[in-house]
Design a protein around this motif. Sequence first.
Motif, mmCIF file in Angstrom:
data_model
loop_
_atom_site.group_PDB
_atom_site.id
_atom_site.type_symbol
_atom_site.label_atom_id
_atom_site.label_comp_id
_atom_site.label_asym_id
_atom_site.label_seq_id
_atom_site.Cartn_x
_atom_site.Cartn_y
_atom_site.Cartn_z
ATOM 1 N N ASN A 311 -40.768 -116.860 -14.933
ATOM 2 C CA ASN A 311 -41.632 -116.977 -13.840
ATOM 3 C C ASN A 311 -41.181 -116.100 -12.693
ATOM 4 O OD1 ASN A 311 -43.542 -118.052 -15.260
ATOM 5 N ND2 ASN A 311 -42.430 -120.154 -15.300
ATOM 6 N N LYS A 312 -39.492 -116.522 -12.475
ATOM 7 C CA LYS A 312 -39.132 -115.922 -11.369
ATOM 8 C C LYS A 312 -38.884 -114.319 -11.432
ATOM 9 C CE LYS A 312 -36.370 -119.983 -10.607
ATOM 10 N NZ LYS A 312 -34.763 -120.610 -10.503
ATOM 11 N N LEU A 313 -39.457 -113.726 -12.325
ATOM 12 C CA LEU A 313 -39.240 -112.308 -12.599
ATOM 13 C C LEU A 313 -40.624 -111.743 -12.338
ATOM 14 C CD1 LEU A 313 -37.747 -109.833 -13.053
ATOM 15 C CD2 LEU A 313 -38.067 -110.210 -15.457
ATOM 16 N N ARG A 314 -41.711 -112.355 -12.691
ATOM 17 C CA ARG A 314 -42.896 -112.042 -12.581
ATOM 18 C C ARG A 314 -43.276 -111.256 -11.562
ATOM 19 N NH1 ARG A 314 -44.785 -116.194 -15.279
ATOM 20 N NH2 ARG A 314 -44.718 -115.300 -17.191
ATOM 21 N N PRO A 315 -43.213 -111.688 -10.261
ATOM 22 C CA PRO A 315 -43.881 -111.122 -9.273
ATOM 23 C C PRO A 315 -43.417 -109.721 -9.138
ATOM 24 C CG PRO A 315 -42.930 -113.308 -8.368
ATOM 25 C CD PRO A 315 -42.568 -113.012 -9.974
ATOM 26 N N PHE A 316 -42.062 -109.388 -9.675
ATOM 27 C CA PHE A 316 -42.041 -107.841 -9.775
ATOM 28 C C PHE A 316 -42.671 -106.865 -10.628
ATOM 29 C CE2 PHE A 316 -38.303 -110.419 -8.260
ATOM 30 C CZ PHE A 316 -37.973 -109.464 -7.082
ATOM 31 N N LEU A 317 -43.129 -107.759 -11.619
ATOM 32 C CA LEU A 317 -43.854 -107.069 -12.675
ATOM 33 C C LEU A 317 -45.092 -106.316 -12.260
ATOM 34 C CD1 LEU A 317 -42.799 -109.175 -15.758
ATOM 35 C CD2 LEU A 317 -41.485 -107.148 -14.860
ATOM 36 N N THR A 318 -45.551 -107.105 -11.199
ATOM 37 C CA THR A 318 -46.879 -106.807 -10.729
ATOM 38 C C THR A 318 -46.978 -106.099 -9.391
ATOM 39 O OG1 THR A 318 -46.947 -108.754 -9.341
ATOM 40 C CG2 THR A 318 -48.132 -108.752 -11.570
ATOM 41 N N LEU A 319 -45.805 -105.447 -9.112
ATOM 42 C CA LEU A 319 -45.485 -104.530 -7.847
ATOM 43 C C LEU A 319 -46.035 -103.216 -7.804
ATOM 44 C CD1 LEU A 319 -41.909 -105.638 -6.346
ATOM 45 C CD2 LEU A 319 -44.061 -105.772 -5.085
ATOM 46 N N ASP A 320 -46.802 -102.722 -7.044
ATOM 47 C CA ASP A 320 -47.051 -101.348 -7.187
ATOM 48 C C ASP A 320 -47.311 -101.049 -5.664
ATOM 49 O OD1 ASP A 320 -49.844 -102.168 -6.304
ATOM 50 O OD2 ASP A 320 -50.583 -102.161 -8.235
ATOM 51 N N ARG A 321 -47.677 -99.879 -5.336
ATOM 52 C CA ARG A 321 -47.725 -99.158 -4.143
ATOM 53 C C ARG A 321 -48.483 -99.959 -2.961
ATOM 54 N NH1 ARG A 321 -50.829 -94.786 -2.451
ATOM 55 N NH2 ARG A 321 -50.570 -93.911 -0.322
ATOM 56 N N CYS A 322 -49.844 -100.122 -3.926
ATOM 57 C CA CYS A 322 -50.780 -100.768 -3.154
ATOM 58 C C CYS A 322 -50.723 -102.287 -2.550
ATOM 59 C CB CYS A 322 -52.364 -100.531 -3.549
ATOM 60 S SG CYS A 322 -52.886 -98.653 -3.471
ATOM 61 N N THR A 323 -50.123 -102.988 -3.566
ATOM 62 C CA THR A 323 -49.888 -104.222 -3.312
ATOM 63 C C THR A 323 -49.080 -104.616 -2.309
ATOM 64 O OG1 THR A 323 -48.233 -104.488 -5.115
ATOM 65 C CG2 THR A 323 -50.682 -104.950 -5.521
ATOM 66 N N GLN A 324 -48.195 -103.654 -1.899
ATOM 67 C CA GLN A 324 -47.503 -104.055 -0.753
ATOM 68 C C GLN A 324 -47.422 -103.381 0.563
ATOM 69 O OE1 GLN A 324 -43.047 -102.661 -1.897
ATOM 70 N NE2 GLN A 324 -44.097 -102.195 -3.735
ATOM 71 N N SER A 325 -48.227 -102.304 0.593
ATOM 72 C CA SER A 325 -48.489 -101.436 1.798
ATOM 73 C C SER A 325 -49.525 -101.702 2.531
ATOM 74 C CB SER A 325 -48.705 -99.895 1.105
ATOM 75 O OG SER A 325 -47.791 -99.503 0.383
ATOM 76 N N THR A 326 -49.505 -101.352 3.717
ATOM 77 C CA THR A 326 -50.466 -101.741 4.841
ATOM 78 C C THR A 326 -51.569 -100.727 4.436
ATOM 79 O OG1 THR A 326 -49.503 -100.025 6.444
ATOM 80 C CG2 THR A 326 -48.727 -102.372 6.682
ATOM 81 N N GLN A 327 -52.595 -100.755 5.207
ATOM 82 C CA GLN A 327 -53.790 -99.937 5.005
ATOM 83 C C GLN A 327 -53.469 -98.378 5.511
ATOM 84 O OE1 GLN A 327 -56.629 -100.613 3.166
ATOM 85 N NE2 GLN A 327 -56.710 -98.546 2.898
ATOM 86 N N GLU A 328 -52.562 -98.479 6.472
ATOM 87 C CA GLU A 328 -52.072 -97.123 7.059
ATOM 88 C C GLU A 328 -51.237 -96.220 6.109
ATOM 89 O OE1 GLU A 328 -49.753 -95.494 11.278
ATOM 90 O OE2 GLU A 328 -49.830 -97.668 10.608
ATOM 91 N N CYS A 329 -50.523 -96.984 5.325
ATOM 92 C CA CYS A 329 -49.584 -96.402 4.520
ATOM 93 C C CYS A 329 -50.386 -95.992 3.353
ATOM 94 C CB CYS A 329 -48.373 -97.337 3.956
ATOM 95 S SG CYS A 329 -47.213 -97.794 5.152
#
Length: 398
Positions: A311-329
């Motif tokens: 459960n503590k690792l799960r957030p890393f498994l859903t990471l991609d470019r769009c989920t963490q970037s601003t619209q500008e990026c």
Amino acid sequence: MPQYKKEITSWKSGGGKTVTFIVTKDCQLACKYCYLVGKNSKERMPWEIAKQAIDYILSRENEFKEESVIWDFIGGEPFLEIELIDRICDYIKVEMFSHNHHWFNSYRFSFSTNGINYHEDKVQRFIEKNRKHLSVGITIDGTEIKHDLNRIYKISGKGSYQDVAHNIPLWLKQFPEAATKVTISSADIPYIKESVLHLYSLGIHEVNINCVFEDVWKEGDDLLFEDQLIQLADAIIEKGYYNDYACSFFSEFVGKSLDCVLQNQNWCGAGKMLAVDAAGNFYPCTRFAQYSLRNKKAWIIGNVYDGIDENKLRPFLTLDRCTQSTQECIDCEVAGGCAWCQGENYDAADTPTIYQRSTAICKMHKARVHANNYYWNKLHFKLNLEGMDDVNKSLQTV
């Protein structure tokens, strides 16, 4: 045609599991740009912790299915704990063999070292024993001026260049294809060109360079950075270094626009890697250990006693470019090659989240793109001219 592009790939095409042992938080140096803000001489990994971590990982072959493994050792300075590392590596080899593990004979022991004690007998004995499965990178920042600007001894404040450079010939004799890693911060931008050329002159054929991800950049740094890279590009092309040498600042991929659907992978491997510290805590990457963080609490995903908490690792498994970037990026027309560090994202974020991308290097990336375009345009023009000269010469002989 000259071989003007050297492919830089990780072992097994990046398909290996990286397991990192933080064997010590001590180091001889106090590098001014170091992200390890909690280095100390007290936290050293006990053998029992290392053994339990190995037993945990190797007994769960169905959970760690990667085709190969990189057993990585860091500090501080890892070679300060060479006796412990030697014992760990011997145990790993025996256990993988006795379990008929699929990683047996498909592994590497990896080190990034400051190079100061590389020549010592106990280090050399370890290298000789494990050389066929060993990757060692010595960090040397360039010229003596640039190197000593940041990489200084923690007690005396003296620069470390002479002590590191002394060991470069031995290192290159043992690992002729070895690469070094150069870090750029605001103060040493004026020394980039001469530093890369200096490293080439030492016999280092692959120079990997990155700007620090922290928010240290001053107004106008990007312009100075671009100018240095253009000067470097001119030197590499005019002197023909592109035939046999590589510099990671110049890549045809850099500066390309990215389709957020087709090219949405996470730049950073945090969560796919595994790190363990002296207390036996597991982390998704060493940058989430407390000694790497300025503003946040450590992100612990388990320990050698209770195992990994998915459960503590799960957030890393859903990471991609769009989920963490601003619209500008996301909409950026030169996004290709713009890197980030998940640990720095977490440390710099407004809240304890890994879904807020730090953009401190935005201007530096754009400056790199300008210089990178200049480099490839000039190189292709030169190669085309040389090709035409070859054609003309052949016609003259007909």
